[in-house]
Structures are given as C-alpha cells and as structure tokens.
Scaffold this motif. Structure first.
Motif, PDB file in Angstrom:
ATOM      1  N   LYS A  45      -8.562 -11.035  21.924  1.00 27.26           N
ATOM      2  CA  LYS A  45      -8.128 -11.879  22.638  1.00 27.26           C
ATOM      3  C   LYS A  45      -6.731 -12.680  21.998  1.00 27.26           C
ATOM      4  CE  LYS A  45     -11.197 -16.019  22.182  1.00 27.26           C
ATOM      5  NZ  LYS A  45     -12.100 -16.867  22.911  1.00 27.26           N
ATOM      6  N   ALA A  46      -6.889 -13.010  20.903  1.00 27.23           N
ATOM      7  CA  ALA A  46      -5.363 -13.993  20.224  1.00 27.23           C
ATOM      8  C   ALA A  46      -4.369 -13.169  20.737  1.00 27.23           C
ATOM      9  CB  ALA A  46      -5.830 -14.101  18.817  1.00 27.23           C
ATOM     10  N   PHE A  47      -4.130 -11.866  20.452  1.00 28.46           N
ATOM     11  CA  PHE A  47      -2.994 -10.978  20.714  1.00 28.46           C
ATOM     12  C   PHE A  47      -2.476 -11.016  22.154  1.00 28.46           C
ATOM     13  CE2 PHE A  47      -5.037  -9.621  16.787  1.00 28.46           C
ATOM     14  CZ  PHE A  47      -4.347 -10.038  15.793  1.00 28.46           C
ATOM     15  N   PHE A  48      -3.345 -11.421  22.987  1.00 28.56           N
ATOM     16  CA  PHE A  48      -2.599 -11.166  24.427  1.00 28.56           C
ATOM     17  C   PHE A  48      -2.781 -12.549  25.329  1.00 28.56           C
ATOM     18  CE2 PHE A  48      -5.352  -7.464  22.781  1.00 28.56           C
ATOM     19  CZ  PHE A  48      -4.445  -6.727  23.223  1.00 28.56           C
ATOM     20  N   THR A  56      -7.481  -9.180  34.560  1.00 28.75           N
ATOM     21  CA  THR A  56      -8.788  -9.096  35.574  1.00 28.75           C
ATOM     22  C   THR A  56      -9.442  -7.828  35.627  1.00 28.75           C
ATOM     23  OG1 THR A  56      -7.134  -8.572  37.520  1.00 28.75           O
ATOM     24  CG2 THR A  56      -7.607 -10.946  36.921  1.00 28.75           C
ATOM     25  N   LYS A  57      -8.652  -6.757  34.994  1.00 27.41           N
ATOM     26  CA  LYS A  57      -9.508  -5.660  35.142  1.00 27.41           C
ATOM     27  C   LYS A  57      -9.864  -5.181  33.629  1.00 27.41           C
ATOM     28  CE  LYS A  57      -7.107  -3.712  39.084  1.00 27.41           C
ATOM     29  NZ  LYS A  57      -6.077  -2.718  39.783  1.00 27.41           N
ATOM     30  N   LEU A  58     -11.006  -4.423  33.412  1.00 27.16           N
ATOM     31  CA  LEU A  58     -11.465  -4.251  32.113  1.00 27.16           C
ATOM     32  C   LEU A  58     -10.514  -3.623  30.980  1.00 27.16           C
ATOM     33  CD1 LEU A  58     -15.006  -2.737  32.240  1.00 27.16           C
ATOM     34  CD2 LEU A  58     -14.408  -4.593  30.602  1.00 27.16           C
ATOM     35  N   ALA A  59      -9.778  -2.748  31.499  1.00 36.54           N
ATOM     36  CA  ALA A  59      -8.692  -1.943  30.616  1.00 36.54           C
ATOM     37  C   ALA A  59      -7.412  -2.627  30.427  1.00 36.54           C
ATOM     38  CB  ALA A  59      -8.806  -0.657  30.657  1.00 36.54           C
ATOM     39  N   ASP A  60      -7.178  -3.700  31.183  1.00 41.32           N
ATOM     40  CA  ASP A  60      -5.679  -4.275  31.368  1.00 41.32           C
ATOM     41  C   ASP A  60      -4.892  -4.384  30.206  1.00 41.32           C
ATOM     42  OD1 ASP A  60      -5.677  -4.253  34.184  1.00 41.32           O
ATOM     43  OD2 ASP A  60      -5.985  -6.142  34.339  1.00 41.32           O
ATOM     44  N   THR A  61      -5.632  -4.909  28.910  1.00 42.37           N
ATOM     45  CA  THR A  61      -4.944  -5.091  27.706  1.00 42.37           C
ATOM     46  C   THR A  61      -4.389  -3.787  27.257  1.00 42.37           C
ATOM     47  OG1 THR A  61      -6.989  -5.139  26.720  1.00 42.37           O
ATOM     48  CG2 THR A  61      -6.130  -7.358  27.174  1.00 42.37           C
ATOM     49  N   ALA A  62      -5.138  -2.738  27.385  1.00 44.72           N
ATOM     50  CA  ALA A  62      -4.506  -1.551  26.752  1.00 44.72           C
ATOM     51  C   ALA A  62      -2.749  -1.346  27.217  1.00 44.72           C
ATOM     52  CB  ALA A  62      -5.207  -0.280  27.527  1.00 44.72           C
ATOM     53  N   GLU A  63      -2.208  -1.690  28.363  1.00 44.78           N
ATOM     54  CA  GLU A  63      -0.768  -1.747  28.554  1.00 44.78           C
ATOM     55  C   GLU A  63      -0.209  -2.280  27.292  1.00 44.78           C
ATOM     56  OE1 GLU A  63       2.064  -3.524  31.995  1.00 44.78           O
ATOM     57  OE2 GLU A  63      -0.019  -3.513  32.422  1.00 44.78           O
ATOM     58  N   PHE A  64      -0.705  -3.474  26.686  1.00 46.51           N
ATOM     59  CA  PHE A  64       0.146  -4.057  25.757  1.00 46.51           C
ATOM     60  C   PHE A  64      -0.316  -3.763  24.331  1.00 46.51           C
ATOM     61  CE2 PHE A  64      -0.061  -6.564  30.010  1.00 46.51           C
ATOM     62  CZ  PHE A  64       1.288  -6.593  29.931  1.00 46.51           C
ATOM     63  N   ILE A  66       0.815  -1.470  22.023  1.00 45.16           N
ATOM     64  CA  ILE A  66       1.797  -1.143  21.367  1.00 45.16           C
ATOM     65  C   ILE A  66       2.738  -2.334  21.276  1.00 45.16           C
ATOM     66  CG2 ILE A  66       4.014   0.336  21.119  1.00 45.16           C
ATOM     67  CD1 ILE A  66       1.176   1.688  20.474  1.00 45.16           C
ATOM     68  N   ASP A  67       3.125  -2.867  22.120  1.00 40.18           N
ATOM     69  CA  ASP A  67       4.074  -4.176  22.264  1.00 40.18           C
ATOM     70  C   ASP A  67       3.200  -5.316  21.455  1.00 40.18           C
ATOM     71  OD1 ASP A  67       6.296  -5.640  23.570  1.00 40.18           O
ATOM     72  OD2 ASP A  67       4.779  -7.075  23.807  1.00 40.18           O
ATOM     73  N   ALA A  68       1.911  -5.593  21.396  1.00 38.45           N
ATOM     74  CA  ALA A  68       1.456  -6.716  20.737  1.00 38.45           C
ATOM     75  C   ALA A  68       1.457  -6.195  19.140  1.00 38.45           C
ATOM     76  CB  ALA A  68      -0.377  -6.530  20.978  1.00 38.45           C
ATOM     77  N   GLN A  69       1.360  -5.016  18.956  1.00 38.37           N
ATOM     78  CA  GLN A  69       1.486  -4.459  17.569  1.00 38.37           C
ATOM     79  C   GLN A  69       2.820  -4.391  17.057  1.00 38.37           C
ATOM     80  OE1 GLN A  69      -0.337  -0.595  16.724  1.00 38.37           O
ATOM     81  NE2 GLN A  69      -1.961  -1.197  18.374  1.00 38.37           N
ATOM     82  N   ASN A  70       3.921  -4.264  18.031  1.00 38.31           N
ATOM     83  CA  ASN A  70       5.327  -4.432  17.584  1.00 38.31           C
ATOM     84  C   ASN A  70       5.615  -6.110  17.275  1.00 38.31           C
ATOM     85  OD1 ASN A  70       6.034  -1.917  18.224  1.00 38.31           O
ATOM     86  ND2 ASN A  70       6.625  -2.431  20.342  1.00 38.31           N
ATOM     87  N   ARG A  71       5.142  -6.803  17.720  1.00 35.46           N
ATOM     88  CA  ARG A  71       4.989  -8.521  17.372  1.00 35.46           C
ATOM     89  C   ARG A  71       4.167  -8.646  16.090  1.00 35.46           C
ATOM     90  NH1 ARG A  71       4.039 -11.930  22.886  1.00 35.46           N
ATOM     91  NH2 ARG A  71       5.325 -10.653  24.447  1.00 35.46           N
ATOM     92  N   ILE A  72       3.110  -7.998  15.997  1.00 36.96           N
ATOM     93  CA  ILE A  72       2.559  -8.337  14.497  1.00 36.96           C
ATOM     94  C   ILE A  72       3.317  -7.797  13.579  1.00 36.96           C
ATOM     95  CG2 ILE A  72       0.628  -7.354  13.383  1.00 36.96           C
ATOM     96  CD1 ILE A  72      -0.881  -7.466  15.918  1.00 36.96           C
ATOM     97  N   ASN A  73       4.094  -6.525  13.652  1.00 38.66           N
ATOM     98  CA  ASN A  73       4.724  -6.063  12.664  1.00 38.66           C
ATOM     99  C   ASN A  73       6.325  -6.455  12.507  1.00 38.66           C
ATOM    100  OD1 ASN A  73       2.932  -4.136  11.412  1.00 38.66           O
ATOM    101  ND2 ASN A  73       3.127  -2.944  13.099  1.00 38.66           N
ATOM    102  N   PHE A 151     -11.081  -6.365  25.322  1.00 37.69           N
ATOM    103  CA  PHE A 151     -11.463  -5.144  25.714  1.00 37.69           C
ATOM    104  C   PHE A 151     -11.487  -4.118  24.390  1.00 37.69           C
ATOM    105  CE2 PHE A 151     -10.003  -0.721  26.881  1.00 37.69           C
ATOM    106  CZ  PHE A 151     -11.209  -0.296  27.445  1.00 37.69           C
ATOM    107  N   GLN A 152     -12.467  -3.188  23.961  1.00 33.64           N
ATOM    108  CA  GLN A 152     -12.219  -2.250  23.026  1.00 33.64           C
ATOM    109  C   GLN A 152     -12.816  -0.981  23.420  1.00 33.64           C
ATOM    110  OE1 GLN A 152     -12.693  -3.252  18.782  1.00 33.64           O
ATOM    111  NE2 GLN A 152     -13.656  -5.186  19.664  1.00 33.64           N
ATOM    112  N   PHE A 153     -12.183   0.125  23.609  1.00 37.97           N
ATOM    113  CA  PHE A 153     -12.662   1.399  24.078  1.00 37.97           C
ATOM    114  C   PHE A 153     -13.231   2.024  22.816  1.00 37.97           C
ATOM    115  CE2 PHE A 153     -11.672   5.837  25.158  1.00 37.97           C
ATOM    116  CZ  PHE A 153     -12.873   5.924  26.226  1.00 37.97           C
ATOM    117  N   LEU A 154     -14.665   2.479  22.898  1.00 44.88           N
ATOM    118  CA  LEU A 154     -15.235   3.224  21.733  1.00 44.88           C
ATOM    119  C   LEU A 154     -15.476   4.651  22.088  1.00 44.88           C
ATOM    120  CD1 LEU A 154     -18.405   0.906  21.389  1.00 44.88           C
ATOM    121  CD2 LEU A 154     -16.090   0.736  20.255  1.00 44.88           C
ATOM    122  N   SER A 155     -15.595   5.039  23.330  1.00 44.27           N
ATOM    123  CA  SER A 155     -16.194   6.477  23.880  1.00 44.27           C
ATOM    124  C   SER A 155     -17.454   6.714  23.227  1.00 44.27           C
ATOM    125  CB  SER A 155     -15.016   7.585  23.433  1.00 44.27           C
ATOM    126  OG  SER A 155     -15.234   8.693  24.058  1.00 44.27           O
TER     127      SER A 155
END
Length: 284
Positions: A45-48, A56-64, A66-73, A151-155
C-alpha cells in the motif's frame, strides 16, 4: 533497478530475505528484525498512497504497477524487493518490465511442505489450503478504509512458479528451498554472486560475513527473537483473530510426518509432473 526475491507464499522467501538483509545491510553479519524492511515488499500500500485514484476494486492497483516501479527506480540504484506476485498480467497490466527489472531470484519449495505452512499461516484445513494452491485466480489482499492498496495476484502454485522461471525478459536464478536448507553456504554464495552480477555491484563474496549471517539467521534464533521481540509480519489468524507464530515448524515441517496417507497420495497425484520436474521424491 529492481532485483526480485520472488516466491509463492510460505516457500522460504522470508528466511532468504533475512540472510540477504543481514549480508548487505548489516556491518557485522548479525541478524536484526529492524533491517528486514531494507528488502521491502511490492506491491504494498505504501507505493500507491500518492495516487488520486480510489482503489475500490480488488485489482485497481495493477494499473499503477509499472508507474510505481518507475518512481522507485528514479535514482537508478541497486534495489531488492520481495514479492509474492505472479509474473502475470492483470487486466492487461504487466507486473514489471525490463526497464525496471534486472533479474529475479525465484524460490521453489516442495508443495507438500508449502501446504503445511499455508495451513498454519492462514488457519485453514487441508482442503481449503489445497483449493487455494490450485486456484488459477488465487490472490492476497487487505482492505483498509474501503480501498484495496495491497492486492497481490498469485494464481495457482504451478502457474506462479512457471510465470517466473519461464520468462525470457531478464535473468532468473531458481533456488530450491531444500537446497538452501541442506547446502546453505553453497546456495547463498550463488545467490549473492547472482546479485553482484545483475546489479553490477563493485564487490565480491565475503565468505566470513556469509557464515556469520547463516549462523545468526538459523531458524531457532529467528523463532526465539520473534517470541522475545515480536515480528511485524507475524500473521493474525483468520479464524481465531490471535497472533500466530511466523517461524513455526522449521525443519519439523516435514510432509512425510505431518500429512496423512490419503493426503500424501492425493498431492502426489495432483503434482506428479511438478514433483518429477524438481526432483522431489514421491514415495514416503
């Protein structure tokens, strides 16, 4: 750039993370829970928190992702991140890319020992845990203040390991948990040298410090420190609501002794190809 320390849950990620944080971020090779956060988890959650979108939807953070990793890097420095996320797209969003990732250490563990840890960690019975490991839509999440930021997707267990080890995007070092347990120094040296290579680090393997790390990161010491000091990642039981031990069984987590004959036979049948692939014995 990021190097991932990836695994399906309850596969030894935290132990290897303890070894690596102690090796890279302590001066003396002595383990301390306080430095575990040096290898942080992604997604988390810290990255979003700085995005205006309401998740508000389970997978909403997936949209971000790559952008969050761009910021990290942005500072282009060497970074290690833990993840339980599969290397799979969610709503056409990739988990990472070659711009942000230079490699991955993937930890694989005998699924029959994964399930015994899952049963304790999530307070599930055998069938619940097996269904979870077989679920192609398996995930982890927390909802706080009406939003899903972790949210983390495991499959499934199988899809998870395949998604990482089959990628051609960046170098992968696959580590069997059982080898890390039985040949700790040898495997740890391979891990450190892999990180030195993909991270282009100006250093070499320090065997004396590595031995000290291994000594102070023994399961018994981690379990003792968790009991005395607490561990922020210790789970809260989903059914009991009480805090459970993170470092639970260690080497006593042996499917041969824990699982019933019926369960062993069922798992041997379900995971036969995977057990053969990874050289895990089937007969008990």
């Amino acid at each position: 750039m990021i190097t991932w320390l990836a695994s399906y849950p309850k596969s030894g990620n935290t132990w290897l993370r303890a070894l690596l944080t102690t090796y890279f971020y302590s001066s003396d090779g002595i383990f301390d829970f306080k430095i575990m956060s040096k290898i942080y988890q992604f997604p988390a959650k810290a990255f979003f928190k700085d995005y205006s979108k309401k998740f508000t939807k389970l997978a909403d953070t997936a949209e971000f992702w790559i952008d969050a990793q761009n910021r990290i890097n942005k500072d282009d420095s060497f970074k290690l991140f833990k993840t339980h996320n599969a290397l799979l797209d969610v709503n056409n969003n990739s988990f990472t890319n070659t711009k942000n990732t230079n490699g991955c250490i993937y930890i694989i563990r005998d699924p029959r020992n994964v399930i015994t840890s899952v049963m304790n960690h999530y307070e599930q019975d055998y069938q619940e845990s097996l269904n979870w490991m077989l679920n192609d839509k398996g995930l982890l999440f927390q909802k706080e203040e009406g939003q899903f930021r972790s949210f983390q997707f495991l499959s499934s267990w199988q899809n998870h390991y395949r998604s990482w080890i089959d990628t051609k995007q960046f170098p992968i070092l696959t580590v069997k948990y059982e080898d890390l347990e039985s040949k700790t120094l040898n495997v740890f040296e391979k891990v450190v040298n892999f990180l030195i290579k993909v991270g282009n680090l100006n250093t070499s393997f320090d065997i004396l410090k590595a031995k000290k790390c291994i000594e102070t990161c023994q399961f018994e010491n981690l379990k003792k420190k968790e009991k005395e000091e607490g561990f922020i990642e210790s789970p809260i039981g989903q059914k009991s609501g009480r805090k459970l031990s993170f470092f639970n069984l260690g080497k006593n987590n042996d499917w041969k002794k824990i699982l019933s004959s019926d369960v062993k036979n069922e798992m041997n049948k379900i995971f036969k190809d995977d057990l053969d692939k990874w050289g895990y014995e089937i007969n008990d």
